[in-house]
Motif scaffolding. Structure first.
Motif, PDB file in Angstrom:
ATOM      1  N   LYS A 198      39.577  59.181  97.288  1.00  0.00           N
ATOM      2  CA  LYS A 198      40.036  58.214  96.942  1.00  0.00           C
ATOM      3  C   LYS A 198      41.406  57.797  97.633  1.00  0.00           C
ATOM      4  O   LYS A 198      41.909  58.634  98.330  1.00  0.00           O
ATOM      5  CB  LYS A 198      40.309  58.182  95.277  1.00  0.00           C
ATOM      6  N   LYS A 199      41.805  56.598  97.706  1.00  0.00           N
ATOM      7  CA  LYS A 199      42.953  56.168  98.462  1.00  0.00           C
ATOM      8  C   LYS A 199      44.169  57.081  98.142  1.00  0.00           C
ATOM      9  O   LYS A 199      44.244  57.302  96.822  1.00  0.00           O
ATOM     10  CB  LYS A 199      43.199  54.497  97.903  1.00  0.00           C
ATOM     11  N   GLY A 200      44.911  57.294  99.053  1.00  0.00           N
ATOM     12  CA  GLY A 200      45.914  58.248  99.057  1.00  0.00           C
ATOM     13  C   GLY A 200      45.997  59.830  99.237  1.00  0.00           C
ATOM     14  O   GLY A 200      46.868  60.181  99.450  1.00  0.00           O
ATOM     15  N   GLU A 201      44.864  60.255  99.162  1.00  0.00           N
ATOM     16  CA  GLU A 201      44.399  61.611  99.691  1.00  0.00           C
ATOM     17  C   GLU A 201      44.500  61.854 101.060  1.00  0.00           C
ATOM     18  O   GLU A 201      44.290  60.909 101.836  1.00  0.00           O
ATOM     19  CB  GLU A 201      43.093  61.932  98.788  1.00  0.00           C
TER      20      GLU A 201
ATOM     21  N   VAL B 288      43.680  58.691 103.563  1.00  0.00           N
ATOM     22  CA  VAL B 288      42.580  58.019 102.802  1.00  0.00           C
ATOM     23  C   VAL B 288      42.941  56.589 102.576  1.00  0.00           C
ATOM     24  O   VAL B 288      43.892  56.670 101.769  1.00  0.00           O
ATOM     25  CB  VAL B 288      41.827  58.589 101.854  1.00  0.00           C
ATOM     26  N   ALA B 289      42.500  55.375 103.320  1.00  0.00           N
ATOM     27  CA  ALA B 289      43.045  54.166 103.119  1.00  0.00           C
ATOM     28  C   ALA B 289      41.826  53.554 102.476  1.00  0.00           C
ATOM     29  O   ALA B 289      40.692  53.870 102.124  1.00  0.00           O
ATOM     30  CB  ALA B 289      43.135  53.412 104.497  1.00  0.00           C
TER      31      ALA B 289
ATOM     32  N   PHE C  45      37.107  67.726 104.162  1.00  0.00           N
ATOM     33  CA  PHE C  45      37.958  68.643 103.597  1.00  0.00           C
ATOM     34  C   PHE C  45      39.305  68.025 103.068  1.00  0.00           C
ATOM     35  O   PHE C  45      39.947  67.433 103.977  1.00  0.00           O
ATOM     36  CB  PHE C  45      38.502  69.851 104.561  1.00  0.00           C
ATOM     37  N   ALA C  46      39.529  67.871 101.708  1.00  0.00           N
ATOM     38  CA  ALA C  46      40.857  67.421 101.308  1.00  0.00           C
ATOM     39  C   ALA C  46      41.849  68.564 101.258  1.00  0.00           C
ATOM     40  O   ALA C  46      41.641  69.538 100.694  1.00  0.00           O
ATOM     41  CB  ALA C  46      40.445  66.737  99.851  1.00  0.00           C
ATOM     42  N   VAL C  47      43.105  68.184 101.207  1.00  0.00           N
ATOM     43  CA  VAL C  47      44.229  69.077 101.171  1.00  0.00           C
ATOM     44  C   VAL C  47      44.655  68.928  99.747  1.00  0.00           C
ATOM     45  O   VAL C  47      45.184  67.616  99.522  1.00  0.00           O
ATOM     46  CB  VAL C  47      45.028  68.851 102.243  1.00  0.00           C
ATOM     47  N   VAL C  48      44.505  69.769  98.771  1.00  0.00           N
ATOM     48  CA  VAL C  48      45.351  69.712  97.562  1.00  0.00           C
ATOM     49  C   VAL C  48      46.118  70.739  97.276  1.00  0.00           C
ATOM     50  O   VAL C  48      45.550  71.762  97.318  1.00  0.00           O
ATOM     51  CB  VAL C  48      43.914  69.571  96.670  1.00  0.00           C
ATOM     52  N   ASP C  49      47.267  70.635  97.219  1.00  0.00           N
ATOM     53  CA  ASP C  49      48.188  71.591  96.411  1.00  0.00           C
ATOM     54  C   ASP C  49      48.218  72.642  97.710  1.00  0.00           C
ATOM     55  O   ASP C  49      48.126  73.981  97.397  1.00  0.00           O
ATOM     56  CB  ASP C  49      47.855  72.204  95.149  1.00  0.00           C
TER      57      ASP C  49
END
Length: 359
Positions: free
Chosen positions: A339-342, A47-48, A310-314
Protein backbone atom coordinates in the motif's frame (compact mmCIF):
# COMPACT_ATOMS: atom_id res chain seq x y z
CA UNK A 1 58.00 -43.00 50.12
CA UNK A 2 59.00 -39.88 48.21
CA UNK A 3 58.85 -41.52 44.75
CA UNK A 4 55.26 -42.82 45.01
CA UNK A 5 54.02 -39.45 46.22
CA UNK A 6 55.71 -37.67 43.32
CA UNK A 7 54.17 -40.08 40.82
CA UNK A 8 50.71 -39.47 42.23
CA UNK A 9 51.16 -35.70 42.05
CA UNK A 10 52.29 -35.88 38.42
CA UNK A 11 49.36 -38.12 37.52
CA UNK A 12 46.93 -35.73 39.11
CA UNK A 13 48.51 -32.78 37.29
CA UNK A 14 48.28 -34.57 33.93
CA UNK A 15 44.64 -35.45 34.52
CA UNK A 16 43.81 -31.88 35.44
CA UNK A 17 45.63 -30.59 32.33
CA UNK A 18 43.72 -32.91 29.99
CA UNK A 19 40.44 -31.89 31.59
CA UNK A 20 41.26 -28.22 31.17
CA UNK A 21 42.24 -28.79 27.53
CA UNK A 22 39.00 -30.61 26.85
CA UNK A 23 37.01 -27.78 28.35
CA UNK A 24 38.93 -25.26 26.26
CA UNK A 25 38.26 -27.12 22.97
CA UNK A 26 34.58 -27.48 23.84
CA UNK A 27 34.17 -23.74 24.25
CA UNK A 28 35.77 -23.06 20.84
CA UNK A 29 33.42 -25.54 19.18
CA UNK A 30 30.44 -23.97 20.86
CA UNK A 31 31.56 -20.57 19.60
CA UNK A 32 31.94 -21.93 16.02
CA UNK A 33 28.29 -23.10 15.78
CA UNK A 34 26.88 -19.75 16.82
CA UNK A 35 27.30 -17.47 13.71
CA UNK A 36 26.38 -13.84 13.85
CA UNK A 37 23.12 -12.83 12.03
CA UNK A 38 24.02 -11.49 8.52
CA UNK A 39 22.58 -8.18 7.36
CA UNK A 40 21.94 -7.20 3.76
CA UNK A 41 22.37 -3.82 2.10
CA UNK A 42 19.38 -2.81 -0.05
CA UNK A 43 18.04 0.16 -1.97
CA UNK A 44 14.41 1.03 -1.43
CA UNK A 45 11.67 3.02 -3.10
CA UNK A 46 8.47 4.47 -1.70
CA UNK A 47 5.18 2.90 -2.83
CA UNK A 48 3.16 5.62 -4.56
CA UNK A 49 -0.37 5.87 -5.94
CA UNK A 50 -1.55 7.04 -9.34
CA UNK A 51 -4.33 6.54 -11.87
CA UNK A 52 -3.82 3.45 -14.05
CA UNK A 53 -6.00 1.74 -16.67
CA UNK A 54 -8.77 -0.37 -15.19
CA UNK A 55 -8.34 -3.69 -16.99
CA UNK A 56 -11.17 -6.11 -17.62
CA UNK A 57 -9.85 -9.68 -17.86
CA UNK A 58 -11.59 -11.79 -20.48
CA UNK A 59 -11.03 -15.11 -22.18
CA UNK A 60 -11.16 -15.25 -25.95
CA UNK A 61 -10.22 -17.32 -28.96
CA UNK A 62 -8.13 -16.57 -32.03
CA UNK A 63 -9.55 -17.16 -35.48
CA UNK A 64 -8.32 -16.72 -39.03
CA UNK A 65 -8.98 -13.45 -40.79
CA UNK A 66 -10.25 -15.36 -43.84
CA UNK A 67 -11.10 -19.05 -44.18
CA UNK A 68 -12.51 -21.22 -46.95
CA UNK A 69 -13.19 -24.88 -47.64
CA UNK A 70 -12.13 -24.59 -51.26
CA UNK A 71 -14.28 -26.68 -53.63
CA UNK A 72 -13.08 -28.18 -56.91
CA UNK A 73 -15.64 -26.29 -59.03
CA UNK A 74 -15.06 -28.98 -61.68
CA UNK A 75 -15.42 -32.75 -62.09
CA UNK A 76 -12.60 -35.14 -62.86
CA UNK A 77 -9.90 -37.37 -61.49
CA UNK A 78 -7.06 -35.85 -59.45
CA UNK A 79 -3.78 -36.39 -61.31
CA UNK A 80 -1.47 -34.36 -59.06
CA UNK A 81 -1.41 -32.49 -55.76
CA UNK A 82 1.05 -29.71 -54.98
CA UNK A 83 0.57 -28.79 -51.30
CA UNK A 84 0.59 -30.37 -47.86
CA UNK A 85 -0.91 -29.40 -44.53
CA UNK A 86 0.83 -26.30 -43.13
CA UNK A 87 2.17 -25.00 -46.46
CA UNK A 88 2.03 -21.24 -46.94
CA UNK A 89 0.87 -20.29 -50.42
CA UNK A 90 0.27 -17.06 -52.32
CA UNK A 91 -2.85 -16.22 -54.30
CA UNK A 92 -2.89 -18.14 -57.59
CA UNK A 93 -0.68 -21.02 -56.40
CA UNK A 94 -1.71 -24.35 -57.96
CA UNK A 95 -3.06 -26.65 -55.25
CA UNK A 96 -4.19 -29.66 -57.31
CA UNK A 97 -4.59 -30.68 -60.95
CA UNK A 98 -7.54 -32.60 -62.40
CA UNK A 99 -7.52 -34.67 -65.59
CA UNK A 100 -8.40 -32.02 -68.19
CA UNK A 101 -8.21 -34.09 -71.40
CA UNK A 102 -11.96 -34.28 -71.94
CA UNK A 103 -12.38 -30.58 -71.16
CA UNK A 104 -9.55 -29.75 -73.58
CA UNK A 105 -11.28 -31.71 -76.37
CA UNK A 106 -14.53 -29.88 -75.69
CA UNK A 107 -12.71 -26.58 -75.89
CA UNK A 108 -11.19 -27.43 -79.27
CA UNK A 109 -14.62 -28.42 -80.56
CA UNK A 110 -16.18 -25.23 -79.23
CA UNK A 111 -13.49 -23.06 -80.79
CA UNK A 112 -14.05 -24.78 -84.15
CA UNK A 113 -17.78 -24.09 -83.87
CA UNK A 114 -17.01 -20.43 -83.19
CA UNK A 115 -14.87 -20.25 -86.32
CA UNK A 116 -17.65 -21.79 -88.43
CA UNK A 117 -20.35 -19.56 -86.96
CA UNK A 118 -18.19 -16.49 -87.51
CA UNK A 119 -17.69 -17.34 -91.17
CA UNK A 120 -21.41 -17.95 -91.66
CA UNK A 121 -22.23 -14.64 -89.99
CA UNK A 122 -19.76 -12.89 -92.27
CA UNK A 123 -21.48 -14.30 -95.36
CA UNK A 124 -24.93 -13.54 -94.00
CA UNK A 125 -23.94 -9.97 -93.21
CA UNK A 126 -22.66 -9.51 -96.75
CA UNK A 127 -25.92 -10.86 -98.15
CA UNK A 128 -27.93 -8.53 -95.95
CA UNK A 129 -25.96 -5.56 -97.26
CA UNK A 130 -26.57 -6.70 -100.85
CA UNK A 131 -30.29 -7.16 -100.19
CA UNK A 132 -30.55 -3.55 -99.05
CA UNK A 133 -29.44 -2.41 -102.52
CA UNK A 134 -31.72 -4.86 -104.29
CA UNK A 135 -34.71 -3.65 -102.27
CA UNK A 136 -33.90 -0.05 -103.13
CA UNK A 137 -33.87 -0.97 -106.86
CA UNK A 138 -37.09 -2.91 -106.59
CA UNK A 139 -35.36 -6.13 -107.59
CA UNK A 140 -36.73 -8.03 -104.57
CA UNK A 141 -39.87 -7.84 -102.57
CA UNK A 142 -40.09 -6.60 -99.01
CA UNK A 143 -40.90 -10.16 -97.91
CA UNK A 144 -37.67 -11.48 -99.42
CA UNK A 145 -35.69 -8.69 -97.76
CA UNK A 146 -37.28 -9.40 -94.36
CA UNK A 147 -36.49 -13.10 -94.72
CA UNK A 148 -32.82 -12.35 -95.38
CA UNK A 149 -32.65 -9.85 -92.52
CA UNK A 150 -34.07 -12.44 -90.12
CA UNK A 151 -31.48 -14.92 -91.31
CA UNK A 152 -28.72 -12.40 -90.54
CA UNK A 153 -30.04 -11.84 -87.03
CA UNK A 154 -30.34 -15.58 -86.42
CA UNK A 155 -26.81 -16.17 -87.61
CA UNK A 156 -25.50 -13.42 -85.32
CA UNK A 157 -27.25 -15.07 -82.36
CA UNK A 158 -25.78 -18.45 -83.32
CA UNK A 159 -22.33 -16.97 -83.46
CA UNK A 160 -22.81 -15.43 -80.02
CA UNK A 161 -23.99 -18.76 -78.58
CA UNK A 162 -20.98 -20.52 -80.07
CA UNK A 163 -18.66 -18.02 -78.43
CA UNK A 164 -20.42 -18.51 -75.08
CA UNK A 165 -19.98 -22.31 -75.34
CA UNK A 166 -16.30 -21.81 -76.18
CA UNK A 167 -15.84 -19.54 -73.15
CA UNK A 168 -17.53 -22.16 -70.95
CA UNK A 169 -15.24 -24.86 -72.34
CA UNK A 170 -12.21 -22.68 -71.65
CA UNK A 171 -13.43 -22.07 -68.08
CA UNK A 172 -13.85 -25.82 -67.55
CA UNK A 173 -10.25 -26.35 -68.61
CA UNK A 174 -9.13 -23.55 -66.31
CA UNK A 175 -11.12 -25.01 -63.40
CA UNK A 176 -9.28 -28.28 -63.81
CA UNK A 177 -6.30 -26.46 -62.32
CA UNK A 178 -7.33 -25.67 -58.73
CA UNK A 179 -5.64 -22.52 -57.45
CA UNK A 180 -5.51 -20.65 -54.13
CA UNK A 181 -8.02 -17.77 -54.14
CA UNK A 182 -5.95 -15.79 -51.63
CA UNK A 183 -2.61 -15.86 -49.81
CA UNK A 184 -2.73 -18.08 -46.74
CA UNK A 185 -1.83 -21.40 -45.16
CA UNK A 186 -3.19 -24.85 -45.98
CA UNK A 187 -4.94 -26.12 -42.84
CA UNK A 188 -5.95 -29.46 -44.38
CA UNK A 189 -5.90 -31.25 -47.75
CA UNK A 190 -8.81 -33.58 -48.51
CA UNK A 191 -7.93 -35.09 -51.92
CA UNK A 192 -5.25 -37.46 -53.15
CA UNK A 193 -4.04 -38.56 -56.55
CA UNK A 194 -6.62 -40.89 -58.11
CA UNK A 195 -9.64 -39.44 -56.30
CA UNK A 196 -12.61 -38.50 -58.48
CA UNK A 197 -14.02 -35.14 -57.45
CA UNK A 198 -17.19 -33.26 -58.26
CA UNK A 199 -17.78 -29.52 -58.41
CA UNK A 200 -18.72 -29.39 -54.70
CA UNK A 201 -15.93 -31.68 -53.43
CA UNK A 202 -13.68 -30.06 -50.82
CA UNK A 203 -10.06 -29.92 -51.96
CA UNK A 204 -8.31 -27.96 -49.18
CA UNK A 205 -9.10 -25.77 -46.21
CA UNK A 206 -7.24 -22.51 -46.75
CA UNK A 207 -7.01 -19.77 -44.15
CA UNK A 208 -5.27 -16.47 -43.52
CA UNK A 209 -3.10 -16.61 -40.38
CA UNK A 210 -1.69 -13.08 -40.60
CA UNK A 211 -3.43 -11.06 -39.34
CA UNK A 212 -5.60 -13.01 -36.89
CA UNK A 213 -8.85 -12.07 -35.23
CA UNK A 214 -9.34 -12.19 -31.45
CA UNK A 215 -12.97 -12.76 -30.54
CA UNK A 216 -14.06 -11.48 -27.11
CA UNK A 217 -17.40 -11.26 -25.34
CA UNK A 218 -17.72 -8.04 -23.35
CA UNK A 219 -20.27 -7.90 -20.49
CA UNK A 220 -23.11 -5.45 -21.02
CA UNK A 221 -21.92 -3.24 -18.14
CA UNK A 222 -18.62 -2.53 -19.94
CA UNK A 223 -19.92 -2.07 -23.48
CA UNK A 224 -19.70 1.73 -23.23
CA UNK A 225 -15.91 1.55 -22.88
CA UNK A 226 -15.39 -0.40 -26.11
CA UNK A 227 -14.75 1.39 -29.39
CA UNK A 228 -12.83 0.77 -32.64
CA UNK A 229 -9.12 1.40 -32.18
CA UNK A 230 -9.05 0.32 -28.52
CA UNK A 231 -5.81 -1.55 -27.69
CA UNK A 232 -6.07 -5.00 -26.15
CA UNK A 233 -3.24 -7.06 -24.63
CA UNK A 234 -3.41 -10.83 -24.38
CA UNK A 235 -1.41 -13.92 -23.47
CA UNK A 236 -1.66 -17.61 -24.31
CA UNK A 237 -0.23 -20.64 -22.54
CA UNK A 238 1.06 -21.82 -25.91
CA UNK A 239 3.60 -18.97 -25.95
CA UNK A 240 4.50 -18.45 -22.27
CA UNK A 241 6.12 -15.24 -21.11
CA UNK A 242 5.06 -13.17 -24.11
CA UNK A 243 2.40 -10.45 -24.24
CA UNK A 244 0.68 -9.73 -27.56
CA UNK A 245 -1.37 -6.71 -28.60
CA UNK A 246 -4.46 -6.37 -30.76
CA UNK A 247 -6.70 -3.51 -31.87
CA UNK A 248 -10.49 -3.58 -31.68
CA UNK A 249 -11.88 -3.33 -35.20
CA UNK A 250 -15.28 -5.06 -35.36
CA UNK A 251 -18.09 -4.56 -32.82
CA UNK A 252 -21.33 -6.53 -32.82
CA UNK A 253 -24.59 -4.72 -33.47
CA UNK A 254 -26.59 -6.11 -30.54
CA UNK A 255 -26.39 -7.44 -27.00
CA UNK A 256 -26.98 -11.19 -26.96
CA UNK A 257 -30.15 -11.86 -25.00
CA UNK A 258 -29.06 -15.19 -23.49
CA UNK A 259 -25.67 -14.06 -22.15
CA UNK A 260 -26.10 -10.26 -21.91
CA UNK A 261 -22.81 -9.55 -23.64
CA UNK A 262 -21.47 -8.09 -26.86
CA UNK A 263 -19.23 -9.88 -29.36
CA UNK A 264 -16.13 -7.82 -30.17
CA UNK A 265 -13.29 -8.71 -32.54
CA UNK A 266 -9.78 -7.28 -32.36
CA UNK A 267 -7.10 -7.78 -35.01
CA UNK A 268 -3.49 -8.75 -34.23
CA UNK A 269 -0.42 -9.10 -36.44
CA UNK A 270 1.10 -12.58 -36.66
CA UNK A 271 4.10 -12.03 -38.92
CA UNK A 272 6.23 -14.58 -37.05
CA UNK A 273 3.38 -17.13 -37.20
CA UNK A 274 3.73 -18.16 -33.53
CA UNK A 275 -0.02 -17.79 -32.98
CA UNK A 276 -2.49 -20.26 -34.46
CA UNK A 277 -6.21 -19.98 -35.14
CA UNK A 278 -8.17 -21.76 -32.43
CA UNK A 279 -5.84 -20.82 -29.54
CA UNK A 280 -7.52 -19.76 -26.30
CA UNK A 281 -6.13 -16.55 -24.78
CA UNK A 282 -6.50 -14.40 -21.69
CA UNK A 283 -7.03 -10.78 -22.66
CA UNK A 284 -7.03 -7.48 -20.77
CA UNK A 285 -9.37 -4.81 -22.04
CA UNK A 286 -9.00 -1.26 -20.63
CA UNK A 287 -12.34 0.03 -19.33
CA UNK A 288 -11.58 3.40 -17.74
CA UNK A 289 -9.10 4.23 -14.95
CA UNK A 290 -8.61 3.35 -11.28
CA UNK A 291 -6.24 4.63 -8.57
CA UNK A 292 -3.71 1.96 -7.59
CA UNK A 293 -0.46 1.51 -5.69
CA UNK A 294 2.57 1.47 -8.03
CA UNK A 295 6.14 0.23 -7.57
CA UNK A 296 9.19 0.20 -9.85
CA UNK A 297 9.19 -2.81 -12.17
CA UNK A 298 12.66 -3.68 -10.87
CA UNK A 299 11.18 -4.42 -7.44
CA UNK A 300 9.38 -7.51 -8.70
CA UNK A 301 10.73 -10.99 -8.02
CA UNK A 302 9.34 -13.92 -10.01
CA UNK A 303 8.79 -17.29 -8.35
CA UNK A 304 7.37 -19.66 -10.98
CA UNK A 305 3.80 -18.44 -11.47
CA UNK A 306 3.87 -15.85 -8.66
CA UNK A 307 5.32 -12.36 -8.41
CA UNK A 308 6.52 -10.92 -5.11
CA UNK A 309 8.27 -7.88 -3.62
CA UNK A 310 10.40 -7.34 -0.53
CA UNK A 311 8.96 -4.73 1.83
CA UNK A 312 11.11 -3.25 4.60
CA UNK A 313 9.25 -3.45 7.93
CA UNK A 314 10.96 -2.56 11.23
CA UNK A 315 14.41 -3.07 9.76
CA UNK A 316 13.61 -6.51 8.35
CA UNK A 317 12.71 -7.81 4.91
CA UNK A 318 9.18 -9.06 4.46
CA UNK A 319 8.50 -10.96 1.23
CA UNK A 320 4.97 -10.50 -0.08
CA UNK A 321 3.21 -12.15 -3.00
CA UNK A 322 1.50 -9.40 -5.00
CA UNK A 323 -1.30 -9.21 -7.52
CA UNK A 324 -0.16 -7.20 -10.51
CA UNK A 325 -2.07 -4.58 -12.41
CA UNK A 326 -1.07 -2.88 -15.67
CA UNK A 327 2.43 -1.60 -16.38
CA UNK A 328 2.74 2.17 -16.78
CA UNK A 329 6.16 3.11 -18.12
CA UNK A 330 8.77 1.97 -15.59
CA UNK A 331 6.13 1.40 -12.90
CA UNK A 332 3.82 -1.54 -12.26
CA UNK A 333 0.44 -1.25 -10.57
CA UNK A 334 -0.08 -3.50 -7.56
CA UNK A 335 -3.70 -4.48 -7.00
CA UNK A 336 -2.97 -6.29 -3.73
CA UNK A 337 0.09 -6.88 -1.54
CA UNK A 338 1.46 -3.41 -0.73
CA UNK A 339 0.00 0.00 0.00
CA UNK A 340 0.93 3.63 -0.41
CA UNK A 341 3.78 4.83 1.83
CA UNK A 342 5.50 1.49 2.36
CA UNK A 343 9.12 0.90 1.40
CA UNK A 344 9.98 -1.81 -1.15
CA UNK A 345 13.39 -3.08 -2.21
CA UNK A 346 14.55 -2.12 -5.68
CA UNK A 347 16.58 -4.76 -7.54
CA UNK A 348 16.75 -7.15 -4.57
CA UNK A 349 20.14 -8.87 -4.18
CA UNK A 350 20.22 -12.67 -4.60
CA UNK A 351 20.96 -13.09 -0.86
CA UNK A 352 17.76 -11.29 0.18
CA UNK A 353 15.39 -13.49 2.20
CA UNK A 354 12.23 -13.11 4.20
CA UNK A 355 12.93 -11.94 7.77
CA UNK A 356 16.52 -10.81 7.05
CA UNK A 357 17.81 -7.66 8.71
CA UNK A 358 18.77 -4.71 6.53
CA UNK A 359 21.67 -2.35 7.06
Amino acid sequence: MTRPVTFVVRALSLALGLSAGACSHGSAADTAVMPATAKVHVQTALVAEQAVPNLLRLTGVLSSNERTDLAANAAGRVVKTFVERGDHVVAGTVLAQLDARSAAHSRVEAEANVAGATEQLKNATADCARYVGLLAKGAITQQEYDRQTTSCHTQAASEGAARARAAEAMQTVADSTIRAPFTGVVAERFVHVGDYVHADTRVVTLLVDDPLRLELTVPEANVGSVHPGLAVSFETISVPGRVFTATVRYIGGEIRAATRDLVVEAVTDNKDHVLLPGMFVTAELPVGEVTSAVVPATALVRHKADQSVFAVVDGHLEERVVQLGPKVGELVAIADGVKKGEQVVVSPPPAAADGQQVE
